[in-house]
Design a protein around this motif. Structure first.
Motif, PDB file in Angstrom:
ATOM      1  N   LEU A 157      55.380  77.178  70.693  1.00  0.00           N
ATOM      2  CA  LEU A 157      56.385  76.513  69.717  1.00  0.00           C
ATOM      3  C   LEU A 157      57.337  75.685  70.581  1.00  0.00           C
ATOM      4  O   LEU A 157      57.557  74.292  70.227  1.00  0.00           O
ATOM      5  CB  LEU A 157      57.292  77.525  69.045  1.00  0.00           C
ATOM      6  CG  LEU A 157      57.937  76.977  68.012  1.00  0.00           C
ATOM      7  CD1 LEU A 157      57.737  75.808  67.067  1.00  0.00           C
ATOM      8  CD2 LEU A 157      59.291  78.029  67.358  1.00  0.00           C
ATOM      9  N   ALA A 158      57.924  76.320  71.725  1.00  0.00           N
ATOM     10  CA  ALA A 158      58.597  75.396  72.706  1.00  0.00           C
ATOM     11  C   ALA A 158      57.874  74.269  73.140  1.00  0.00           C
ATOM     12  O   ALA A 158      58.417  73.138  73.380  1.00  0.00           O
ATOM     13  CB  ALA A 158      59.129  76.241  73.895  1.00  0.00           C
ATOM     14  N   ASN A 159      56.535  74.176  73.462  1.00  0.00           N
ATOM     15  CA  ASN A 159      55.627  73.172  73.874  1.00  0.00           C
ATOM     16  C   ASN A 159      55.908  72.010  72.748  1.00  0.00           C
ATOM     17  O   ASN A 159      55.831  70.966  73.191  1.00  0.00           O
ATOM     18  CB  ASN A 159      54.312  73.669  74.210  1.00  0.00           C
ATOM     19  CG  ASN A 159      53.930  74.468  75.209  1.00  0.00           C
ATOM     20  OD1 ASN A 159      53.154  75.302  75.196  1.00  0.00           O
ATOM     21  ND2 ASN A 159      54.987  74.558  76.256  1.00  0.00           N
ATOM     22  N   ILE A 160      55.617  72.366  71.580  1.00  0.00           N
ATOM     23  CA  ILE A 160      55.490  71.487  70.604  1.00  0.00           C
ATOM     24  C   ILE A 160      56.970  70.763  70.429  1.00  0.00           C
ATOM     25  O   ILE A 160      56.998  69.584  70.228  1.00  0.00           O
ATOM     26  CB  ILE A 160      55.422  72.309  69.129  1.00  0.00           C
ATOM     27  CG1 ILE A 160      53.950  72.621  68.898  1.00  0.00           C
ATOM     28  CG2 ILE A 160      55.618  71.269  67.878  1.00  0.00           C
ATOM     29  CD1 ILE A 160      53.459  73.438  67.920  1.00  0.00           C
ATOM     30  N   TYR A 161      58.069  71.620  70.431  1.00  0.00           N
ATOM     31  CA  TYR A 161      59.370  71.046  70.603  1.00  0.00           C
ATOM     32  C   TYR A 161      59.682  70.018  71.625  1.00  0.00           C
ATOM     33  O   TYR A 161      59.976  68.986  71.436  1.00  0.00           O
ATOM     34  CB  TYR A 161      60.536  71.804  70.472  1.00  0.00           C
ATOM     35  CG  TYR A 161      60.742  72.653  69.018  1.00  0.00           C
ATOM     36  CD1 TYR A 161      60.609  72.077  68.024  1.00  0.00           C
ATOM     37  CD2 TYR A 161      60.766  74.026  68.893  1.00  0.00           C
ATOM     38  CE1 TYR A 161      61.083  72.808  66.600  1.00  0.00           C
ATOM     39  CE2 TYR A 161      61.040  74.773  67.987  1.00  0.00           C
ATOM     40  CZ  TYR A 161      61.208  74.139  66.625  1.00  0.00           C
ATOM     41  OH  TYR A 161      61.258  74.659  65.432  1.00  0.00           O
ATOM     42  N   PHE A 162      59.146  70.651  72.850  1.00  0.00           N
ATOM     43  CA  PHE A 162      59.208  69.642  74.044  1.00  0.00           C
ATOM     44  C   PHE A 162      58.439  68.370  73.928  1.00  0.00           C
ATOM     45  O   PHE A 162      59.039  67.121  74.250  1.00  0.00           O
ATOM     46  CB  PHE A 162      58.760  70.552  75.294  1.00  0.00           C
ATOM     47  CG  PHE A 162      58.274  69.654  76.228  1.00  0.00           C
ATOM     48  CD1 PHE A 162      59.316  69.292  77.444  1.00  0.00           C
ATOM     49  CD2 PHE A 162      57.075  69.283  76.621  1.00  0.00           C
ATOM     50  CE1 PHE A 162      58.943  68.479  78.531  1.00  0.00           C
ATOM     51  CE2 PHE A 162      56.547  68.657  77.839  1.00  0.00           C
ATOM     52  CZ  PHE A 162      57.588  68.179  78.584  1.00  0.00           C
ATOM     53  N   SER A 163      57.324  68.450  73.460  1.00  0.00           N
ATOM     54  CA  SER A 163      56.636  67.188  73.060  1.00  0.00           C
ATOM     55  C   SER A 163      57.198  66.134  72.325  1.00  0.00           C
ATOM     56  O   SER A 163      57.225  64.829  72.685  1.00  0.00           O
ATOM     57  CB  SER A 163      55.091  67.583  72.599  1.00  0.00           C
ATOM     58  OG  SER A 163      54.379  66.607  72.573  1.00  0.00           O
TER      59      SER A 163
END
Length: 311
Positions: free
Chosen positions: A197-203
């Motif tokens: 989920l953090a990867n998605i927010y980061f992107s």
């Protein structure tokens, strides 16, 4: 009659497996001559298949990973399969922020271009800790790539139009971030879900802060109805690996297919219209509403800056 039922059941299983493994292929044949591409974890799995495909298109491909022996073996294989000699390896340990900083310093000195950054490397749910005392999942999957991308962002802007592709997973939907405990490391699967989920927010936040600056950002889930036969089981016991390998052979798709959406986001003009988007099977997909919260994405970015001491 029993024999007939057996045949029908066998055919049903066969077609179900065939359906599960059905995937879109990237049909865009664009060349990447003159482009420089950095792929973390490019020595195995989806990362290696991505490296082969992009090297075949003429790109200069750099794979970044921590195991030099595995990396050198992978470079030889990538060169052989892609018929390209323009493939090399650089040492990077995403579980160590000093290693990330050293890598970026060396990369910026050696390489004058960076057109595509593929944040591919990842850790499964393991109850381990990084050298900087972060949970392994959050530290490698998010913080390591967060620091890496930020330190290389000036070069990406110089080489615009450029792209940042971050691999995530549909398991993001099973957890939400807890800003009181971002370093959560209790239940392995939930730890992994939070990091994805953090990867998605980061992107999404990369797309926001680079809007109008020629850099586009994409979050990619490599599978849809099933997962990918990657090498994540190497972090577990032999017995567990044997069991999971059988399951993966039956239900999971090969890494070559899992890499197709990454390749699509690296070359497609259509993908470029959806910066900050989430992609599955070579097309944009819809995220759960909580995963599209711009305020949470910004809050995570600011918290990550503090955690990695990024001025």
């Amino acid at each position: 009659m029993y024999f007939l039922y057996t045949i029908i059941a066998s055919l049903a299983v066969f077609f179900i497996l065939k359906w599960l493994k059905k995937r879109r292929y990237c049909t865009d044949l664009r060349r990447l001559d003159g482009k420089t591409i950095l792929i973390t974890g490019g020595n195995s799995g989806i990362g290696k298949e991505t490296a082969i495909a992009l090297a075949m298109r003429g790109a200069r491909v750099i794979i970044a990973c921590r195991d030099s022996d595995k990396a050198e073996k992978a470079v030889r294989e990538i060169k052989l399969k892609s018929h390209s000699l323009n493939v090399l390896y650089m040492e990077l340990d995403l579980a160590n922020l000093s290693s990330v900083r050293d890598f970026c310093k060396s990369f910026l000195q050696r390489e004058k271009k960076l057109d595509i950054l593929v944040n591919n490397a990842g850790m499964p749910g393991v109850l381990e800790w990084t050298d900087n005392n972060f949970s392994m999942c959050f530290g490698v999957n998010h913080l390591g790539h967060f620091l890496l991308t930020n330190l290389l962002l000036p070069r990406l802007k110089e080489c615009a139009p450029s792209r940042v592709i971050t691999l995530t997973c549909s398991s993001y939907k099973y957890q939400k971030l807890d800003f009181q405990d971002l370093n959560y490391n209790q239940l392995p699967f939930f730890t992994y879900c939070r990091s994805k989920l953090a990867n998605i927010y980061f992107s999404q936040e990369v797309a926001r802060i680079t809007e109008g600056k020629g850099v586009t950002s994409y979050a990619v889930h490599p599978g849809k109805r099933s997962f990918v036969q990657s090498g994540w089981t190497c972090h577990y016991s032999i017995l567990f690996r044997m069991l999971v390998q059988v399951i993966m052979w039956m239900f999971f798709v090969p890494c070559e297919i899992g890499a197709q959406t990454v390749i699509y986001c690296a070359v497609s003009d259509e993908a470029a219209k959806h910066s900050g988007g989430y992609f599955i099977d070579c097309r944009p997909a819809t995220l759960r509403p909580f995963a599209r919260d711009a305020a949470v994405a910004k809050k995570l970015w600011e918290a990550s800056e503090r955690l990695v001491n990024l001025a």
